[in-house]
Design a protein around this motif. Structure first.
Motif, PDB file in Angstrom:
ATOM      1  N   THR A 110     100.642  53.471 -19.928  1.00 32.44           N
ATOM      2  CA  THR A 110     101.009  52.432 -20.892  1.00 32.44           C
ATOM      3  C   THR A 110     100.037  52.392 -22.066  1.00 32.44           C
ATOM      4  O   THR A 110     100.434  52.059 -23.182  1.00 32.44           O
ATOM      5  CB  THR A 110     101.068  51.037 -20.228  1.00 32.44           C
ATOM      6  N   PHE A 111      98.764  52.739 -21.845  1.00 29.82           N
ATOM      7  CA  PHE A 111      97.756  52.676 -22.906  1.00 29.82           C
ATOM      8  C   PHE A 111      97.958  53.759 -23.969  1.00 29.82           C
ATOM      9  O   PHE A 111      97.992  53.476 -25.167  1.00 29.82           O
ATOM     10  CB  PHE A 111      96.354  52.781 -22.308  1.00 29.82           C
ATOM     11  N   LEU A 112      98.084  55.012 -23.543  1.00 31.23           N
ATOM     12  CA  LEU A 112      98.196  56.113 -24.514  1.00 31.23           C
ATOM     13  C   LEU A 112      99.444  55.998 -25.384  1.00 31.23           C
ATOM     14  O   LEU A 112      99.352  56.176 -26.603  1.00 31.23           O
ATOM     15  CB  LEU A 112      98.125  57.461 -23.799  1.00 31.23           C
ATOM     16  N   PRO A 113     100.624  55.666 -24.825  1.00 26.65           N
ATOM     17  CA  PRO A 113     101.786  55.462 -25.707  1.00 26.65           C
ATOM     18  C   PRO A 113     101.588  54.292 -26.676  1.00 26.65           C
ATOM     19  O   PRO A 113     102.082  54.326 -27.802  1.00 26.65           O
ATOM     20  CB  PRO A 113     102.932  55.175 -24.741  1.00 26.65           C
ATOM     21  N   THR A 114     100.853  53.256 -26.261  1.00 19.50           N
ATOM     22  CA  THR A 114     100.585  52.132 -27.156  1.00 19.50           C
ATOM     23  C   THR A 114      99.725  52.576 -28.328  1.00 19.50           C
ATOM     24  O   THR A 114      99.976  52.213 -29.483  1.00 19.50           O
ATOM     25  CB  THR A 114      99.893  50.989 -26.383  1.00 19.50           C
ATOM     26  N   VAL A 115      98.711  53.396 -28.060  1.00 20.94           N
ATOM     27  CA  VAL A 115      97.861  53.929 -29.134  1.00 20.94           C
ATOM     28  C   VAL A 115      98.699  54.819 -30.053  1.00 20.94           C
ATOM     29  O   VAL A 115      98.590  54.734 -31.282  1.00 20.94           O
ATOM     30  CB  VAL A 115      96.653  54.700 -28.556  1.00 20.94           C
ATOM     31  N   GLN A 116      99.552  55.657 -29.461  1.00 21.96           N
ATOM     32  CA  GLN A 116     100.428  56.517 -30.272  1.00 21.96           C
ATOM     33  C   GLN A 116     101.313  55.683 -31.179  1.00 21.96           C
ATOM     34  O   GLN A 116     101.474  55.992 -32.358  1.00 21.96           O
ATOM     35  CB  GLN A 116     101.327  57.371 -29.368  1.00 21.96           C
ATOM     36  N   ARG A 117     101.916  54.627 -30.622  1.00 21.11           N
ATOM     37  CA  ARG A 117     102.815  53.777 -31.402  1.00 21.11           C
ATOM     38  C   ARG A 117     102.055  53.119 -32.553  1.00 21.11           C
ATOM     39  O   ARG A 117     102.544  53.057 -33.678  1.00 21.11           O
ATOM     40  CB  ARG A 117     103.454  52.729 -30.490  1.00 21.11           C
ATOM     41  N   TYR A 118     100.842  52.641 -32.299  1.00 15.90           N
ATOM     42  CA  TYR A 118     100.041  52.030 -33.361  1.00 15.90           C
ATOM     43  C   TYR A 118      99.726  53.050 -34.456  1.00 15.90           C
ATOM     44  O   TYR A 118      99.890  52.770 -35.638  1.00 15.90           O
ATOM     45  CB  TYR A 118      98.745  51.446 -32.804  1.00 15.90           C
ATOM     46  N   ARG A 119      99.262  54.228 -34.052  1.00 13.64           N
ATOM     47  CA  ARG A 119      98.919  55.252 -35.054  1.00 13.64           C
ATOM     48  C   ARG A 119     100.141  55.665 -35.863  1.00 13.64           C
ATOM     49  O   ARG A 119     100.046  55.895 -37.067  1.00 13.64           O
ATOM     50  CB  ARG A 119      98.288  56.460 -34.377  1.00 13.64           C
ATOM     51  N   TYR A 120     101.288  55.777 -35.220  1.00 14.44           N
ATOM     52  CA  TYR A 120     102.524  56.134 -35.914  1.00 14.44           C
ATOM     53  C   TYR A 120     102.857  55.050 -36.939  1.00 14.44           C
ATOM     54  O   TYR A 120     103.147  55.349 -38.099  1.00 14.44           O
ATOM     55  CB  TYR A 120     103.663  56.292 -34.908  1.00 14.44           C
ATOM     56  N   ASN A 121     102.767  53.790 -36.532  1.00 12.27           N
ATOM     57  CA  ASN A 121     103.085  52.687 -37.437  1.00 12.27           C
ATOM     58  C   ASN A 121     102.058  52.546 -38.548  1.00 12.27           C
ATOM     59  O   ASN A 121     102.385  52.182 -39.670  1.00 12.27           O
ATOM     60  CB  ASN A 121     103.185  51.368 -36.674  1.00 12.27           C
ATOM     61  N   ALA A 122     100.793  52.830 -38.249  1.00 13.11           N
ATOM     62  CA  ALA A 122      99.734  52.661 -39.239  1.00 13.11           C
ATOM     63  C   ALA A 122      99.689  53.811 -40.242  1.00 13.11           C
ATOM     64  O   ALA A 122      99.127  53.663 -41.324  1.00 13.11           O
ATOM     65  CB  ALA A 122      98.382  52.547 -38.539  1.00 13.11           C
ATOM     66  N   ALA A 123     100.280  54.947 -39.881  1.00 13.60           N
ATOM     67  CA  ALA A 123     100.172  56.145 -40.726  1.00 13.60           C
ATOM     68  C   ALA A 123     100.705  55.905 -42.132  1.00 13.60           C
ATOM     69  O   ALA A 123     100.021  56.169 -43.113  1.00 13.60           O
ATOM     70  CB  ALA A 123     100.897  57.320 -40.071  1.00 13.60           C
ATOM     71  N   ASP A 124     101.914  55.417 -42.252  1.00 16.25           N
ATOM     72  CA  ASP A 124     102.478  55.224 -43.593  1.00 16.25           C
ATOM     73  C   ASP A 124     103.519  54.113 -43.600  1.00 16.25           C
ATOM     74  O   ASP A 124     104.418  54.099 -44.416  1.00 16.25           O
ATOM     75  CB  ASP A 124     103.088  56.525 -44.117  1.00 16.25           C
ATOM     76  N   ARG A 125     103.368  53.197 -42.661  1.00 20.56           N
ATOM     77  CA  ARG A 125     104.326  52.104 -42.581  1.00 20.56           C
ATOM     78  C   ARG A 125     103.594  50.772 -42.588  1.00 20.56           C
ATOM     79  O   ARG A 125     102.408  50.702 -42.307  1.00 20.56           O
ATOM     80  CB  ARG A 125     105.143  52.226 -41.298  1.00 20.56           C
ATOM     81  N   GLU A 126     104.316  49.733 -42.835  1.00 22.40           N
ATOM     82  CA  GLU A 126     103.709  48.408 -42.802  1.00 22.40           C
ATOM     83  C   GLU A 126     103.571  47.964 -41.349  1.00 22.40           C
ATOM     84  O   GLU A 126     104.534  47.997 -40.583  1.00 22.40           O
ATOM     85  CB  GLU A 126     104.577  47.410 -43.571  1.00 22.40           C
ATOM     86  N   LEU A 127     102.374  47.551 -40.984  1.00 23.79           N
ATOM     87  CA  LEU A 127     102.128  47.085 -39.621  1.00 23.79           C
ATOM     88  C   LEU A 127     102.660  45.667 -39.445  1.00 23.79           C
ATOM     89  O   LEU A 127     102.631  44.866 -40.385  1.00 23.79           O
ATOM     90  CB  LEU A 127     100.636  47.106 -39.311  1.00 23.79           C
ATOM     91  N   PRO A 128     103.127  45.337 -38.232  1.00 24.10           N
ATOM     92  CA  PRO A 128     103.568  43.956 -37.976  1.00 24.10           C
ATOM     93  C   PRO A 128     102.406  42.988 -38.219  1.00 24.10           C
ATOM     94  O   PRO A 128     101.263  43.292 -37.897  1.00 24.10           O
ATOM     95  CB  PRO A 128     103.948  43.978 -36.499  1.00 24.10           C
ATOM     96  N   LYS A 129     102.705  41.855 -38.795  1.00 27.93           N
ATOM     97  CA  LYS A 129     101.667  40.870 -39.104  1.00 27.93           C
ATOM     98  C   LYS A 129     101.811  39.667 -38.166  1.00 27.93           C
ATOM     99  O   LYS A 129     102.881  39.092 -38.035  1.00 27.93           O
ATOM    100  CB  LYS A 129     101.802  40.409 -40.544  1.00 27.93           C
ATOM    101  N   ASN A 130     100.718  39.311 -37.532  1.00 27.10           N
ATOM    102  CA  ASN A 130     100.630  38.099 -36.715  1.00 27.10           C
ATOM    103  C   ASN A 130     101.762  37.951 -35.707  1.00 27.10           C
ATOM    104  O   ASN A 130     102.293  36.867 -35.525  1.00 27.10           O
ATOM    105  CB  ASN A 130     100.562  36.862 -37.613  1.00 27.10           C
ATOM    106  N   GLU A 131     102.147  39.026 -35.070  1.00 27.36           N
ATOM    107  CA  GLU A 131     103.184  38.937 -34.052  1.00 27.36           C
ATOM    108  C   GLU A 131     102.576  38.487 -32.740  1.00 27.36           C
ATOM    109  O   GLU A 131     101.553  38.973 -32.311  1.00 27.36           O
ATOM    110  CB  GLU A 131     103.864  40.293 -33.847  1.00 27.36           C
ATOM    111  N   GLU A 132     103.195  37.525 -32.095  1.00 28.66           N
ATOM    112  CA  GLU A 132     102.790  37.093 -30.758  1.00 28.66           C
ATOM    113  C   GLU A 132     104.014  37.132 -29.871  1.00 28.66           C
ATOM    114  O   GLU A 132     105.013  36.534 -30.205  1.00 28.66           O
ATOM    115  CB  GLU A 132     102.199  35.692 -30.790  1.00 28.66           C
ATOM    116  N   PRO A 133     104.009  37.794 -28.753  1.00 26.42           N
ATOM    117  CA  PRO A 133     102.869  38.600 -28.328  1.00 26.42           C
ATOM    118  C   PRO A 133     102.763  39.884 -29.152  1.00 26.42           C
ATOM    119  O   PRO A 133     103.738  40.335 -29.732  1.00 26.42           O
ATOM    120  CB  PRO A 133     103.190  38.930 -26.875  1.00 26.42           C
TER     121      PRO A 133
END
Length: 119
Positions: A71-94
């Protein structure tokens, strides 16, 4: 993109396995285990990986934490994919970037060695 940034004990090829961390409930320190004895900042908690890289031993103080690489490595991958050239979600809970972790109590991969030292 493929994530290849983490290596070491507990990280098997393909992102399977569990990374172990020590946690000291006295000083609040969290540290990654290695093959040499790792201690928290105050020295109360000591732990290390055994030679096989899967099993660990600790001195029975504090806690060992397990982080599930499945679960950890895919989460890091998803973050890096989103951070690469896309707008990251802001203040999402959870947070959309979650992974599984647990206290490793009564675990067959962890043994207690009260004599564990930094030697």
């Amino acid at each position: 993109p493929e994530f290849t940034g983490l290596r070491g004990p507990g990280l098997a090829p393909g992102g399977t396995g569990v990374v172990k961390l020590l946690f000291c409930d006295s000083c609040g320190d969290v540290r990654k285990l290695g093959y040499k004895v790792t201690s928290c900042a105050c020295g109360k908690v000591k732990a290390k990986y055994l030679e096989d890289g899967w099993h660990a031993e600790h001195n029975g103080e504090g806690f060992l934490l397990g982080i599930d690489n499945n679960t950890f490595l895919p989460t890091v991958q998803r973050y890096r994919y989103n951070a690469a050239d896309r707008e990251l979600p802001k203040n999402e809970e959870p947070s959309p970037y979650r992974f599984e972790a647990w206290l490793m109590v009564s675990n067959p991969r962890v043994t207690i060695n009260k004599e564990l030292t930094n030697a």
